[in-house]
Scaffold this active site. Structure first.
Site, PDB file in Angstrom:
ATOM      1  N   SER A   9      -0.216   3.692  -9.480  1.00 27.90           N
ATOM      2  CA  SER A   9       1.100   3.888  -8.853  1.00 27.90           C
ATOM      3  C   SER A   9       2.046   4.508  -9.868  1.00 27.90           C
ATOM      4  O   SER A   9       1.899   4.289 -11.081  1.00 27.90           O
ATOM      5  CB  SER A   9       1.661   2.542  -8.403  1.00 27.90           C
ATOM      6  OG  SER A   9       3.035   2.655  -8.076  1.00 27.90           O
ATOM      7  N   TYR A  60       3.470  -6.246 -10.617  1.00 30.65           N
ATOM      8  CA  TYR A  60       2.854  -5.059 -10.017  1.00 30.65           C
ATOM      9  C   TYR A  60       2.741  -3.942 -11.049  1.00 30.65           C
ATOM     10  O   TYR A  60       1.678  -3.335 -11.222  1.00 30.65           O
ATOM     11  CB  TYR A  60       3.693  -4.607  -8.816  1.00 30.65           C
ATOM     12  CG  TYR A  60       3.136  -3.425  -8.083  1.00 30.65           C
ATOM     13  CD1 TYR A  60       2.032  -3.563  -7.236  1.00 30.65           C
ATOM     14  CD2 TYR A  60       3.707  -2.151  -8.210  1.00 30.65           C
ATOM     15  CE1 TYR A  60       1.517  -2.469  -6.547  1.00 30.65           C
ATOM     16  CE2 TYR A  60       3.201  -1.063  -7.521  1.00 30.65           C
ATOM     17  CZ  TYR A  60       2.103  -1.229  -6.688  1.00 30.65           C
ATOM     18  OH  TYR A  60       1.596  -0.142  -6.003  1.00 30.65           O
TER      19      TYR A  60
HETATM   20  N1  LIG Z   1       2.413   2.453  -0.156  1.00 35.93           N
HETATM   21  C1  LIG Z   1       2.931   2.852  -1.306  1.00 35.93           C
HETATM   22  O1  LIG Z   1       4.120   3.252  -1.378  1.00 35.93           O
HETATM   23  C2  LIG Z   1       2.113   2.856  -2.555  1.00 35.93           C
HETATM   24  C3  LIG Z   1       2.629   3.487  -3.686  1.00 35.93           C
HETATM   25  C4  LIG Z   1       1.885   3.500  -4.868  1.00 35.93           C
HETATM   26  C5  LIG Z   1       0.637   2.920  -4.905  1.00 35.93           C
HETATM   27  N2  LIG Z   1       0.150   2.291  -3.783  1.00 35.93           N
HETATM   28  C6  LIG Z   1      -1.158   1.663  -3.892  1.00 35.93           C
HETATM   29  O2  LIG Z   1      -1.992   2.183  -2.876  1.00 35.93           O
HETATM   30  C7  LIG Z   1      -2.953   1.208  -2.481  1.00 35.93           C
HETATM   31  C8  LIG Z   1      -2.914   1.029  -0.978  1.00 35.93           C
HETATM   32  O3  LIG Z   1      -1.605   0.611  -0.638  1.00 35.93           O
HETATM   33  P1  LIG Z   1      -1.074   0.621   0.862  1.00 35.93           P
HETATM   34  O4  LIG Z   1       0.362   0.981   0.794  1.00 35.93           O
HETATM   35  O5  LIG Z   1      -1.995   1.363   1.753  1.00 35.93           O
HETATM   36  O6  LIG Z   1      -1.143  -0.945   1.156  1.00 35.93           O
HETATM   37  P2  LIG Z   1      -1.577  -1.778   2.464  1.00 35.93           P
HETATM   38  O7  LIG Z   1      -1.163  -1.063   3.683  1.00 35.93           O
HETATM   39  O8  LIG Z   1      -1.074  -3.158   2.240  1.00 35.93           O
HETATM   40  O9  LIG Z   1      -3.161  -1.753   2.334  1.00 35.93           O
HETATM   41  C9  LIG Z   1      -3.768  -2.411   1.269  1.00 35.93           C
HETATM   42  C10 LIG Z   1      -5.251  -2.469   1.500  1.00 35.93           C
HETATM   43  O10 LIG Z   1      -5.828  -3.210   0.411  1.00 35.93           O
HETATM   44  C11 LIG Z   1      -6.669  -4.208   0.960  1.00 35.93           C
HETATM   45  N3  LIG Z   1      -6.751  -5.383   0.104  1.00 35.93           N
HETATM   46  C12 LIG Z   1      -5.738  -6.152  -0.364  1.00 35.93           C
HETATM   47  N4  LIG Z   1      -6.232  -7.203  -1.044  1.00 35.93           N
HETATM   48  C13 LIG Z   1      -7.580  -7.075  -1.020  1.00 35.93           C
HETATM   49  C14 LIG Z   1      -8.646  -7.856  -1.523  1.00 35.93           C
HETATM   50  N5  LIG Z   1      -8.454  -8.984  -2.211  1.00 35.93           N
HETATM   51  N6  LIG Z   1      -9.919  -7.433  -1.302  1.00 35.93           N
HETATM   52  C15 LIG Z   1     -10.152  -6.301  -0.615  1.00 35.93           C
HETATM   53  N7  LIG Z   1      -9.187  -5.531  -0.090  1.00 35.93           N
HETATM   54  C16 LIG Z   1      -7.921  -5.916  -0.294  1.00 35.93           C
HETATM   55  C17 LIG Z   1      -6.083  -4.534   2.318  1.00 35.93           C
HETATM   56  O11 LIG Z   1      -7.103  -4.999   3.199  1.00 35.93           O
HETATM   57  P3  LIG Z   1      -7.362  -6.526   3.641  1.00 35.93           P
HETATM   58  O12 LIG Z   1      -6.041  -7.205   3.719  1.00 35.93           O
HETATM   59  O13 LIG Z   1      -8.063  -6.341   4.942  1.00 35.93           O
HETATM   60  O14 LIG Z   1      -8.266  -7.072   2.591  1.00 35.93           O
HETATM   61  C18 LIG Z   1      -5.611  -3.170   2.774  1.00 35.93           C
HETATM   62  O15 LIG Z   1      -6.657  -2.477   3.413  1.00 35.93           O
HETATM   63  C19 LIG Z   1      -2.604  -0.071  -3.269  1.00 35.93           C
HETATM   64  O16 LIG Z   1      -3.396  -0.142  -4.419  1.00 35.93           O
HETATM   65  C20 LIG Z   1      -1.139   0.173  -3.649  1.00 35.93           C
HETATM   66  O17 LIG Z   1      -0.759  -0.540  -4.806  1.00 35.93           O
HETATM   67  C21 LIG Z   1       0.855   2.254  -2.624  1.00 35.93           C
END
Ligand SMILES: NC(=O)c1ccc[n+]([C@@H]2O[C@H](COP(=O)([O-])OP(=O)(O)OC[C@H]3O[C@@H](n4cnc5c(N)ncnc54)[C@H](OP(=O)(O)O)[C@@H]3O)[C@@H](O)[C@H]2O)c1
Length: 259
Positions: free
Chosen positions: A144, A157
């Site tokens: 991130s 985080y």
């Molecule tokens: N959205 C943003 O603005 C943003 C910005 C920078 C970086 N990111 C990074 O991008 C990635 C995806 O984020 P997102 O925004 O798409 O978040 P999200 O909508 O909350 O999706 C997160 C995913 O991670 C899975 N997950 C969480 N804990 C887990 C575990 N213990 N085992 C296996 N799977 C797990 C969840 O699935 P389950 O709950 O089904 O396990 C879900 O599919 C993350 O690493 C986040 O830090 C996001």
């Protein structure tokens, strides 16, 4: 003459039940890839698999909690056994929780490090072992922009994501020697279920399909850093070179007033 069909490319994406992971899975399946998707919510993975029926490629669910190291190795082996050699791995599973610095405690930091950092390590270990044996493979680790420098409320985080960036920088040249290409993906704000719960305005917020396009296009090249949106990335890169006195003069102003 027997014509052998070329092997469909195979990808594995963790954290693919929603948000960025699920959008990238659909994008790759639309381009003809077979995509093994992992997460804890099996029902959402099955839904995604059904959604791929209209696409050229396919999506195959593998339920997995990335905090379980043994389960990560087993999932990786099961995918390869059922689907063949994986060409591309996108380690995306992660979560976010703001931490009020003056109430700093162990449990929320441990949770973020266990999922974001160690969850990635748990998958990376069996993948690197196999890719090095094979002298081939492409890996994308989702960190991130919040990992570029410490930000208020982001002590857990940010630490987990900064750890990932540093780890990727360390691994990249060593893996290059083995013909394995590792990239670090550093998004800014992307609209997903994760950010939908943020109560504050998010600068340069982009939609999840734009993020998926940037990731897929980035992984088509060999470059290390896949970062977007560009303007936000430039600001965070500029913040990285500021001296501490100037940096803290800015970030102090972003400490929430109720803290
Ligand atoms: N959205 C943003 O603005 C943003 C910005 C920078 C970086 N990111 C990074 O991008 C990635 C995806 O984020 P997102 O925004 O798409 O978040 P999200 O909508 O909350 O999706 C997160 C995913 O991670 C899975 N997950 C969480 N804990 C887990 C575990 N213990 N085992 C296996 N799977 C797990 C969840 O699935 P389950 O709950 O089904 O396990 C879900 O599919 C993350 O690493 C986040 O830090 C996001």
């Amino acid at each position: 003459m027997t014509v052998v069909a070329p092997k469909q490319k195979l990808a594995w994406i963790t954290g693919a039940s929603q948000g960025i992971g699920s959008a990238v899975a659909l994008r790759l399946a639309a381009e003809g890839w077979t995509v093994a998707v992992s997460a804890r919510q099996a029902d959402k993975l099955s839904e995604l698999s059904r959604a791929s029926e209209a696409l050229t490629g396919s999506i195959v669910p593998f339920e997995l909690d990335v905090t379980d190291a043994e389960a990560c190795t087993q999932a990786f082996e099961a995918i390869e056994e059922q689907q063949g050699a994986i060409d591309l791995v996108i380690l995306n599973a992660g979560t976010h929780e703001p931490i009020d610095g003056k109430r700093f405690s162990v449990a929320p930091v441990r949770k973020l490090v266990e999922i974001n950092l160690m969850g990635t390590v748990n998958c990376l270990a069996p993948v690197i072992e196999r890719f090095v044996e094979r002298q081939a493979g492409r890996i994308g680790v989702v960190a991130s922009l919040a990992g570029y420098r410490g930000l208020p409320t982001s002590s857990g985080y940010g630490a987990s994501k900064a750890g990932l960036i540093n780890m990727c920088e360390a691994l990249r040249p060593e893996l290059m020697e083995q013909n394995v290409v590792l990239s670090c993906i550093t998004p800014g704000f992307v609209r997903t279920p994760l950010t939908d719960r943020n109560p504050f305005p998010m600068p340069f917020l982009i939609d999840v399909d734009t993020a998926a396009t940037r990731i897929v296009k980035g992984l088509e090249s060999n470059r290390f850093e896949i970062t977007f949106p560009r303007r936000f990335a430039y600001i965070m890169k500029f913040m990285r070179i500021l001296p501490y006195w100037a940096y803290f003069a800015i970030t102090r102003r972003t400490v929430p007033h109720d803290q």
